[in-house]
Design a protein around this motif. Structure first.
Motif, short mmCIF file in Angstrom:
data_model
loop_
_atom_site.label_atom_id
_atom_site.label_comp_id
_atom_site.label_asym_id
_atom_site.label_seq_id
_atom_site.Cartn_x
_atom_site.Cartn_y
_atom_site.Cartn_z
N GLU A 161 0.82 -1.21 0.00
CA GLU A 161 0.00 0.00 0.00
C GLU A 161 0.86 1.26 0.00
N LEU A 162 1.99 1.21 0.69
CA LEU A 162 2.91 2.35 0.70
C LEU A 162 3.39 2.66 -0.71
N LEU A 163 3.85 1.63 -1.42
CA LEU A 163 4.33 1.83 -2.79
C LEU A 163 3.19 2.29 -3.70
N ASP A 164 2.02 1.65 -3.54
CA ASP A 164 0.88 2.01 -4.39
C ASP A 164 0.49 3.48 -4.22
N MET A 165 0.48 3.97 -2.99
CA MET A 165 0.05 5.34 -2.73
C MET A 165 1.02 6.35 -3.32
N ILE A 166 2.31 6.06 -3.22
CA ILE A 166 3.30 7.00 -3.78
C ILE A 166 3.23 7.00 -5.30
N VAL A 167 3.10 5.81 -5.91
CA VAL A 167 2.97 5.72 -7.36
C VAL A 167 1.75 6.49 -7.84
N LEU A 168 0.61 6.31 -7.16
CA LEU A 168 -0.61 7.00 -7.56
C LEU A 168 -0.48 8.51 -7.38
N ALA A 169 0.23 8.93 -6.33
CA ALA A 169 0.42 10.37 -6.11
C ALA A 169 1.24 10.99 -7.24
N ILE A 170 2.29 10.26 -7.68
CA ILE A 170 3.13 10.77 -8.77
C ILE A 170 2.33 10.79 -10.07
N PHE A 171 1.71 9.64 -10.39
CA PHE A 171 1.00 9.52 -11.66
C PHE A 171 -0.20 10.47 -11.73
N GLY A 172 -0.98 10.52 -10.64
CA GLY A 172 -2.18 11.35 -10.63
C GLY A 172 -1.87 12.83 -10.72
N GLY A 173 -0.70 13.24 -10.28
CA GLY A 173 -0.35 14.65 -10.30
C GLY A 173 0.24 15.13 -11.62
N ILE A 174 0.45 14.21 -12.56
CA ILE A 174 1.12 14.57 -13.81
C ILE A 174 0.24 14.31 -15.03
N ASP A 175 -0.19 13.07 -15.19
CA ASP A 175 -0.80 12.64 -16.44
C ASP A 175 -2.09 13.38 -16.76
N THR A 176 -3.01 13.39 -15.83
CA THR A 176 -4.29 14.03 -16.10
C THR A 176 -4.15 15.55 -16.22
N THR A 177 -3.27 16.14 -15.40
CA THR A 177 -3.06 17.59 -15.48
C THR A 177 -2.45 17.98 -16.81
N ARG A 178 -1.48 17.19 -17.28
CA ARG A 178 -0.88 17.46 -18.59
C ARG A 178 -1.92 17.38 -19.69
N ASN A 179 -2.73 16.32 -19.67
CA ASN A 179 -3.78 16.18 -20.68
C ASN A 179 -4.76 17.34 -20.62
N GLN A 180 -5.11 17.75 -19.40
CA GLN A 180 -6.10 18.82 -19.26
C GLN A 180 -5.56 20.15 -19.77
N LEU A 181 -4.28 20.40 -19.58
CA LEU A 181 -3.70 21.63 -20.13
C LEU A 181 -3.72 21.62 -21.66
N GLY A 182 -3.45 20.46 -22.25
CA GLY A 182 -3.52 20.35 -23.70
C GLY A 182 -4.93 20.60 -24.21
N LEU A 183 -5.91 20.05 -23.52
CA LEU A 183 -7.30 20.27 -23.89
C LEU A 183 -7.70 21.74 -23.70
N ALA A 184 -7.12 22.37 -22.68
CA ALA A 184 -7.39 23.80 -22.46
C ALA A 184 -6.88 24.63 -23.63
N MET A 185 -5.65 24.35 -24.07
CA MET A 185 -5.09 25.11 -25.18
C MET A 185 -5.92 24.89 -26.45
N ALA A 186 -6.34 23.65 -26.68
CA ALA A 186 -7.16 23.38 -27.87
C ALA A 186 -8.48 24.15 -27.80
N THR A 187 -9.07 24.19 -26.61
CA THR A 187 -10.34 24.89 -26.44
C THR A 187 -10.17 26.39 -26.67
#
Length: 231
Positions: free
Chosen positions: A60-86
């Motif tokens: 669970e320790l490893l899972d939480m850190i991995v999710l914190a890293i992944f969740g803070g990058i991937d979706t935010t990056r995608n959302q910024l790209g969608l913002a620029m397109a909009t």
């Protein structure tokens, strides 16, 4: 790893698994380094909680850190790209944001209302029930289209893109027990990014073919060349 949230999951499985292993390897090294030299930060708090295995297991320790890293990058990056397109599709709104950067926070919310990276959420029925005369059996997988919930013309008199409009909350970060824990960071990152970009990039426009992830699951641009006039 973000490909795991898309509809091409099976095809992309080798890439997803390789990326996941690399990130878990990094996190294991990070945990070892922090055990040797503790720090009073987010990772340090998780490691401390892990001292009591009944509170937080090693996995669970490893899972939480991995999710914190992944969740803070991937979706935010995608959302910024969608913002620029909009904004490229609504140049008058981009010019308005440049003139009034204090609208940055509202711009984030409006972009997520009309063009969220997470377009739907998935749930499983835990019991038999009927919705709108449709029987749904226990175990049925349900895809709930959260994007349309805040832009349905049958509900909104004017659902057009407008960063000055007062809106009801969108569902881009989920809700209830499934509300995104990282929404404060994501909102802050995107607000500052859009404020700065609108000041520095004038007349942004597509400069070549845009390549998109499937418009389902966790979507966004794979490649989006942009030309602009420097401020």
């Amino acid at each position: 790893m973000g490909l795991a949230l898309g509809v091409t999951f099976k095809k992309d499985l080798p890439t997803i698994e390789a990326a996941t292993k690399r990130l878990f390897d990094y996190v294991e090294e990070l945990v070892e380094a922090r055990r040797a030299a503790p720090k009073d930060d987010f990772v340090g708090m998780l490691i401390k909680a892990n001292e009591d295995k009944s509170q937080l297991s090693d996995q669970e320790l490893l899972d939480m850190i991995v999710l914190a890293i992944f969740g803070g990058i991937d979706t935010t990056r995608n959302q910024l790209g969608l913002a620029m397109a909009t904004f490229i599709e609504h140049p008058e709104q981009w010019a308005l944001l440049a003139e009034q950067p204090e609208l940055g926070r509202a711009a984030v919310e409006e972009v997520m209302r009309v063009r969220p990276t997470v377009t739907w959420v998935t749930r499983e029925a835990v019991e038999d029930f009927t919705y709108n005369d449709t029987p749904i059996e226990k175990g049925t997988t349900l895809h709930l289209f959260s994007q349309s919930a805040t832009s349905d013309p049958r509900v909104f008199d004017d659902a057009s893109f407008d960063i000055t409009a007062e809106r009801k909350p969108h569902f881009g970060f989920g809700g209830g027990a499934h509300h995104c824990l990282g929404h404060f960071i994501a909102r802050g990152d995107m607000t500052e990014a859009l404020k700065l970009l609108s000041q520095r990039l004038k007349n942004p426009r597509f400069n070549g073919e845009v390549e998109w992830l499937p418009d389902s699951g966790n979507t966004g641009a794979i490649r989006m060349p942009i030309a602009f006039d420097p401020a």
